[in-house]
Design a protein around this motif. Sequence first.
Motif, mmCIF file in Angstrom:
data_model
loop_
_atom_site.group_PDB
_atom_site.id
_atom_site.type_symbol
_atom_site.label_atom_id
_atom_site.label_comp_id
_atom_site.label_asym_id
_atom_site.label_seq_id
_atom_site.Cartn_x
_atom_site.Cartn_y
_atom_site.Cartn_z
ATOM 1 N N ALA A 170 4.670 24.624 16.154
ATOM 2 C CA ALA A 170 4.329 23.235 16.479
ATOM 3 C C ALA A 170 3.070 22.777 15.749
ATOM 4 N N MET A 171 2.071 23.647 15.676
ATOM 5 C CA MET A 171 0.819 23.266 15.016
ATOM 6 C C MET A 171 1.008 23.046 13.511
ATOM 7 N N GLY A 172 1.903 23.790 12.912
ATOM 8 C CA GLY A 172 2.069 23.705 11.467
ATOM 9 C C GLY A 172 3.073 22.677 10.997
ATOM 10 N N THR A 173 3.775 22.026 11.910
ATOM 11 C CA THR A 173 4.816 21.063 11.536
ATOM 12 C C THR A 173 4.297 19.632 11.692
ATOM 13 N N PRO A 174 4.500 18.783 10.680
ATOM 14 C CA PRO A 174 3.919 17.430 10.722
ATOM 15 C C PRO A 174 4.808 16.397 11.413
ATOM 16 N N LYS A 175 5.454 16.755 12.501
ATOM 17 C CA LYS A 175 6.279 15.761 13.193
ATOM 18 C C LYS A 175 6.068 15.857 14.693
ATOM 19 N N TRP A 176 4.889 15.439 15.115
ATOM 20 C CA TRP A 176 4.619 15.296 16.542
ATOM 21 C C TRP A 176 5.001 13.895 17.008
ATOM 22 N N MET A 177 4.880 12.933 16.104
ATOM 23 C CA MET A 177 5.127 11.544 16.464
ATOM 24 C C MET A 177 5.782 10.820 15.291
ATOM 25 N N THR A 178 6.773 9.996 15.589
ATOM 26 C CA THR A 178 7.371 9.121 14.585
ATOM 27 C C THR A 178 7.358 7.696 15.129
ATOM 28 N N GLY A 179 7.430 6.726 14.240
ATOM 29 C CA GLY A 179 7.417 5.344 14.704
ATOM 30 C C GLY A 179 7.821 4.374 13.619
ATOM 31 N N LYS A 180 7.980 3.135 14.025
ATOM 32 C CA LYS A 180 8.272 2.038 13.100
ATOM 33 C C LYS A 180 7.053 1.139 13.033
ATOM 34 N N ILE A 181 6.672 0.770 11.804
ATOM 35 C CA ILE A 181 5.472 -0.047 11.613
ATOM 36 C C ILE A 181 5.839 -1.352 10.905
ATOM 37 N N LEU A 182 5.292 -2.437 11.389
ATOM 38 C CA LEU A 182 5.536 -3.748 10.803
ATOM 39 C C LEU A 182 4.337 -4.164 9.968
ATOM 40 N N CYS A 183 4.589 -4.547 8.720
ATOM 41 C CA CYS A 183 3.534 -5.069 7.863
ATOM 42 C C CYS A 183 3.296 -6.529 8.276
ATOM 43 N N LYS A 184 2.415 -6.725 9.212
ATOM 44 C CA LYS A 184 2.197 -8.043 9.802
ATOM 45 C C LYS A 184 1.635 -9.036 8.792
ATOM 46 N N THR A 185 0.753 -8.577 7.939
ATOM 47 C CA THR A 185 0.150 -9.462 6.934
ATOM 48 C C THR A 185 1.223 -10.031 6.012
ATOM 49 N N GLY A 186 2.110 -9.167 5.513
ATOM 50 C CA GLY A 186 3.173 -9.618 4.615
ATOM 51 C C GLY A 186 4.153 -10.543 5.306
ATOM 52 N N ALA A 187 4.507 -10.209 6.564
ATOM 53 C CA ALA A 187 5.444 -11.052 7.309
ATOM 54 C C ALA A 187 4.847 -12.422 7.593
ATOM 55 N N ASP A 188 3.559 -12.480 7.878
ATOM 56 C CA ASP A 188 2.905 -13.767 8.156
ATOM 57 C C ASP A 188 2.780 -14.617 6.894
ATOM 58 N N LEU A 189 2.589 -13.972 5.750
ATOM 59 C CA LEU A 189 2.438 -14.715 4.496
ATOM 60 C C LEU A 189 3.688 -15.520 4.145
ATOM 61 N N VAL A 190 4.858 -14.948 4.429
ATOM 62 C CA VAL A 190 6.113 -15.626 4.075
ATOM 63 C C VAL A 190 6.791 -16.241 5.293
ATOM 64 N N ASN A 191 6.098 -16.185 6.453
ATOM 65 C CA ASN A 191 6.680 -16.702 7.707
ATOM 66 C C ASN A 191 8.069 -16.122 7.950
ATOM 67 N N ALA A 192 8.157 -14.798 7.884
ATOM 68 C CA ALA A 192 9.449 -14.119 8.008
ATOM 69 C C ALA A 192 10.024 -14.294 9.404
ATOM 70 N N THR A 193 11.293 -14.635 9.463
ATOM 71 C CA THR A 193 12.005 -14.747 10.738
ATOM 72 C C THR A 193 12.704 -13.423 11.028
ATOM 73 N N ASP A 194 13.406 -13.369 12.161
ATOM 74 C CA ASP A 194 14.022 -12.113 12.615
ATOM 75 C C ASP A 194 14.886 -11.428 11.560
ATOM 76 N N PRO A 195 15.830 -12.123 10.893
ATOM 77 C CA PRO A 195 16.652 -11.403 9.896
ATOM 78 C C PRO A 195 15.841 -10.874 8.720
ATOM 79 N N GLU A 196 14.744 -11.549 8.380
ATOM 80 C CA GLU A 196 13.948 -11.152 7.224
ATOM 81 C C GLU A 196 12.911 -10.081 7.542
ATOM 82 N N LEU A 197 12.647 -9.861 8.844
ATOM 83 C CA LEU A 197 11.609 -8.900 9.226
ATOM 84 C C LEU A 197 11.945 -7.478 8.812
#
Length: 232
Positions: A27-54
């Motif tokens: 467990a200590m040597g394996t790099p998968k304790w946590m996984t997740g999805k991250i949203l690039c909020k700055t990029g989405a706000d710049l183009v005013n991305a809606t749900d399909p474009e997110l």
Amino acid sequence: MPGCFKKTLFALASLVSFVSFILIVVAMGTPKWMTGKILCKTGADLVNATDPELIKFIGEIYYGLFRGGKIRQCGLGGRRSKFTIFPHMVKNLNTGLHVMIIIFLCVAIFFSLVSFGFCILNAIKVPYRAINGPAGACLWNFLAGGFVVLAVTSFMAAVKLHHLTERIANFQENVFRFVILEEHFEDCFWICVASATAHAVNLLLIGISEIHFPKIKTKTEEVNVTAEDIMY
């Protein structure tokens, strides 16, 4: 010498302790304790991305105690990168808590090996000193399991209270800001939970070994000797 039943239980307990040791090291040597999805909020706000474009701005992240990686999605396709927690990133995290998690697991490894040795000793012979017997084996298993629980609890606190995933996702990001959409505890985290459970099982096995079952006594038939038998 311990009885066959007691030998079997302590041999099984020693095996469980060794498996726990292996689990923590993996467990200590394996790099998968946590996984997740991250949203690039700055990029989405710049183009005013809606749900399909997110979807074009949603990337992924994974990490363990020492290293990890992420896929940045900021509208121009995914960019993969890998990172290490030490020595640079740990400065932006809760350093004391992160180091304590590693220390707790290292101490748990030590006590798992001590527990393994004590269980082997009790499977081979009955120790003269009480601390070397079942009481000592219980103590080391309790300490090993306890330190694993402390490590797991501290990691959960780092994720939920100190926003560990968000801090790692935004490390050295000067232009874009990422927010966490989803995060999941992965196999290595649950391996540590399994290790703590293994020591709890050991405590149960050692407790069972101390149960004194009643011995079944066979009734001997009384021999009646008569005067005629003595003559012959």
